[in-house]
Design an enzyme around this catalytic site. Sequence first.
Site, PDB file in Angstrom:
ATOM      1  N   HIS A 274       0.839  -1.200   0.000  1.00  0.00           N
ATOM      2  CA  HIS A 274       0.000   0.000   0.000  1.00  0.00           C
ATOM      3  C   HIS A 274       0.881   1.261   0.000  1.00  0.00           C
ATOM      4  O   HIS A 274       0.653   2.183  -0.774  1.00  0.00           O
ATOM      5  CB  HIS A 274      -0.927  -0.027   1.231  1.00  0.00           C
ATOM      6  CG  HIS A 274      -1.698   1.231   1.450  1.00  0.00           C
ATOM      7  ND1 HIS A 274      -3.015   1.373   1.055  1.00  0.00           N
ATOM      8  CD2 HIS A 274      -1.344   2.417   2.002  1.00  0.00           C
ATOM      9  CE1 HIS A 274      -3.431   2.586   1.369  1.00  0.00           C
ATOM     10  NE2 HIS A 274      -2.438   3.247   1.945  1.00  0.00           N
ATOM     11  N   GLU A 275       1.908   1.255   0.840  1.00  0.00           N
ATOM     12  CA  GLU A 275       2.812   2.420   0.900  1.00  0.00           C
ATOM     13  C   GLU A 275       3.548   2.601  -0.428  1.00  0.00           C
ATOM     14  O   GLU A 275       3.703   3.719  -0.917  1.00  0.00           O
ATOM     15  CB  GLU A 275       3.828   2.268   2.042  1.00  0.00           C
ATOM     16  CG  GLU A 275       3.219   2.277   3.435  1.00  0.00           C
ATOM     17  CD  GLU A 275       2.345   3.498   3.691  1.00  0.00           C
ATOM     18  OE1 GLU A 275       2.711   4.600   3.238  1.00  0.00           O
ATOM     19  OE2 GLU A 275       1.292   3.337   4.332  1.00  0.00           O
ATOM     20  N   GLU A 352      -6.046   6.922  -1.298  1.00  0.00           N
ATOM     21  CA  GLU A 352      -6.028   5.736  -0.443  1.00  0.00           C
ATOM     22  C   GLU A 352      -6.655   4.541  -1.160  1.00  0.00           C
ATOM     23  O   GLU A 352      -6.140   3.432  -1.105  1.00  0.00           O
ATOM     24  CB  GLU A 352      -6.753   5.992   0.877  1.00  0.00           C
ATOM     25  CG  GLU A 352      -6.046   6.961   1.794  1.00  0.00           C
ATOM     26  CD  GLU A 352      -4.607   6.559   2.106  1.00  0.00           C
ATOM     27  OE1 GLU A 352      -4.334   5.344   2.241  1.00  0.00           O
ATOM     28  OE2 GLU A 352      -3.755   7.450   2.181  1.00  0.00           O
ATOM     29  N   ASP A 356      -4.725   1.087  -2.050  1.00  0.00           N
ATOM     30  CA  ASP A 356      -5.293  -0.215  -1.672  1.00  0.00           C
ATOM     31  C   ASP A 356      -5.398  -1.117  -2.903  1.00  0.00           C
ATOM     32  O   ASP A 356      -5.072  -2.297  -2.858  1.00  0.00           O
ATOM     33  CB  ASP A 356      -6.709  -0.034  -1.085  1.00  0.00           C
ATOM     34  CG  ASP A 356      -6.667   0.400   0.364  1.00  0.00           C
ATOM     35  OD1 ASP A 356      -5.584   0.337   0.984  1.00  0.00           O
ATOM     36  OD2 ASP A 356      -7.728   0.794   0.893  1.00  0.00           O
TER      37      ASP A 356
HETATM   38 ZN   LIG Z   1      -2.262   5.226   2.507  1.00  0.00          ZN
END
Ligand SMILES: [Zn+2]
Length: 413
Positions: A274-275, A352, A356
């Site tokens: 995710h990062e 975000e 994801d």
């Molecule tokens: Zn994030």
Amino acid sequence: MNIYTIIIITTLVFSYLISLITEILNLKALRNELPEEFEGVYDAEAYRKSQEYTRVTTRFGFMTSTFSIILTLLFWFAGGFNYLDQIVRAWSLHPILNGLLYIGILIIVKSILSLPFSIYATFVIEERFGFNKTTPLTFITDLLKGLALSILLGGPLLAGVLAFFQYTGNMAWLYCWLATTLFTLFVQFIAPTWIMPLFNKFTPLEDGELKEAILFYARSVSFSLKNLFVMDGSKRSTKSNAFFTGFGKNKRIALFDTLIEKHTVKELVAVLAHEIGHYKKKHIIQGMIISVLHMGVMFFLLSVFISHKGLFEAFYMDNTSIYAGLIFFGMLYSPIELILSIFMQILSRKNEYQADRFAAQTTKTPESMIDALKKLSVANLSNLTPHPLYVFLNYSHPPMLERIKAIRQIRTS
Ligand SMILES: [Zn+2]
């Protein structure tokens, strides 16, 4: 009452009321029954505790903002801004030094007044819910380090801004913009190696199953991962997190020790993916570009308003000055900031979802991402059912249930 007084008061009161109303809505949206998705992850008792945490922190936030608005209005209408200016002027120093002192004193007084609140939040609220690990010594050294950093880094920057407006006339805003841009890039560049280690210990992730899995994943998405660190988040709190900082050769990913403790290797790879997703989808660069453009607009508007007499009259000032103009403009600018922050939150939530999605698709195990998110919400006692309006205004991340729903819809083949 002139137009500036009206604009600033309206914004202050309006944003206070909006946050009050949305907080009440948020509390009303709390439900006793556990969302189906979280069955088996939360037991009834822990879920009750998470809701109590939302209630307690919301009430506390309300107290803090009430205190802050009352104090601001009192100081303002009692002529506090002018009173402080008279004191500083009596020392008859250089105008730039006057400015540093004026703004410095305001900041220090404000921090001292908010200190009891932050002590209460850490040592009473966080303690009560079992999060707090901060010792009084850590708390005090954090404060002192923060103060030293603001003086060392913020001082010269502020002096520069004041000097540009004092000496360079019409082009001041452009010089200020350039200077703050270079300054921000510089700070972001040195933050991972020079600033963050002042507050936390970063140790390279040790060899083993986790490191191997992470490196294997990083290679699969051609991400050169040299700086992978474990941060001693447990020094302050049991809450867990992971983040990406710096850029260029200095970029690094840090996993909290509290995160590694609670998650499986697969979940940790998902969190890391995710990062990396944020990086690959250019969210980091995007954030930097937006903040640079924002600074440009802000400095331009500052240059327009800083010499408006009415702005100083609104604050009962006997003299005009660049430093006081800077503070007043900050307050005048708050409606724009309010609107801008809503757009930034929308963008951030969109990012975000993208990160994801990136994690789910590249790890090919969306379930691990979902498990990680569930464990994170339990560990951090996240509110699972926030009110949509509250989310819209304040959430930088989509609510957990919506993230999980979105991940379930992703095809990974
Ligand atoms: Zn994030």
